[in-house]
Write an enzyme that holds these catalytic residues in place. Structure first.
Site, mmCIF file in Angstrom:
data_model
loop_
_atom_site.group_PDB
_atom_site.id
_atom_site.type_symbol
_atom_site.label_atom_id
_atom_site.label_comp_id
_atom_site.label_asym_id
_atom_site.label_seq_id
_atom_site.Cartn_x
_atom_site.Cartn_y
_atom_site.Cartn_z
ATOM 1 N N TYR A 114 2.241 25.106 47.279
ATOM 2 C CA TYR A 114 1.412 25.521 48.414
ATOM 3 C C TYR A 114 1.266 24.383 49.415
ATOM 4 C CZ TYR A 114 -2.538 27.640 50.910
ATOM 5 O OH TYR A 114 -3.350 28.180 51.878
ATOM 6 N N SER B 291 -2.988 24.323 56.229
ATOM 7 C CA SER B 291 -4.023 24.065 55.228
ATOM 8 C C SER B 291 -4.322 22.576 55.180
ATOM 9 C CB SER B 291 -3.551 24.524 53.845
ATOM 10 O OG SER B 291 -4.454 24.104 52.829
#
Length: 251
Positions: free
Chosen positions: A157, A143
């Site tokens: 995350y 990401s």
């Protein structure tokens, strides 16, 4: 001959927006897919759409033993796996004002699914690829958050995805001579259900305004890159992280 003729591709989280786009693209290019999701009903329609080129498996990636068994079950279907696409992921909030036990429980779940499960599957893939005649390819979904950081409720995350990047680079450096090549894809905002909360509370246009293109990525934008990497044509790019964020973060 299509670019992926004869290639067997295991896709985790295949029922989601990116996973399903990858599956359709791989099959269109001549490959066969093993579709994983936590709920078989979620991938049944996709498997039906793709026909004989698709099979399905279920596993709860929050459970290490189930994750390990997923690889064994997938390998048994065709006797080989040429490409692993670690796509499955979760995005639960962990507000900093939450009670510590609640906060840590979200971290534990996020790291289990977003980092430890990909690690287990990579571990099994590396061992398998060392025995296969042409090795194999690992494609890990990271990401933009691994580099830019993430919103306040999602430290976990960003941390997990940074771990995915580091793991991918390590595999590329240490296991290439044993037949494994490894790549990471680092999307920014992609128009999928994973970003539903942001879309409903802030709006997709806010994400689009951060990009140099004035638009957000669609699942197919990610799928196109994964399908190319799955061909093996970018072998010497092993260890690379490919940013797909519309220049919302340029490294």
């Amino acid at each position: 001959m299509s670019r992926l003729d004869g290639r067997i591709v295991l896709i985790t989280g295949a029922a989601g927006g990116i996973g399903s786009a990858v599956a359709r693209t791989v099959v269109a290019d001549g490959g066969e897919v093993i579709l994983h999701d936590v709920n078989e009903d979620a991938v049944a329609a996709l498997a039906h759409e793709l026909g004989n080129a698709a099979t399905t498996l279920t596993a709860n990636l929050a459970e290490a033993k189930e994750t390990e068994q997923l690889w064994a079950d997938a390998l048994a279907l065709h006797g080989r796996i040429d490409v692993l696409v670690n796509n499955a992921g979760i995005y639960p909030p962990a507000p900093i004002d939450a009670h510590l036990e609640d906060w840590i429980s979200v971290w534990d779940l996020s790291l289990a699914v977003n980092l430890k499960a990909p690690a287990i599957l990579c571990k099994e893939a590396v061992k398998t690829y060392a025995l296969q005649d042409r090795g194999g390819i690992i494609i890990n979904l990271a990401s933009r958050a691994a580099f830019r950081g993430e919103d306040p409720d999602y430290w976990h995350y960003a941390a997990a995805k940074a771990g995915v990047v580091a793991m991918t680079r390590t595999i590329a450096r240490q296991n290439g001579r044993q037949g494994a090549t490894a790549f990471a894809i680092a999307p920014g905002y992609v128009d999928t259900s994973l970003n539903k909360v942001f879309a409903e509370s802030v709006g997709v246009q806010a994400a689009a305004d951060q990009t140099g293109l004035g638009e957000v990525a669609q699942p197919q934008d990610i799928a196109n890159i994964i399908a190319f990497l799955a061909t093996g044509l970018a072998r010497h790019a092993t260890g690379t992280t490919i940013d797909v964020n519309g220049a919302s973060y340029v490294r």
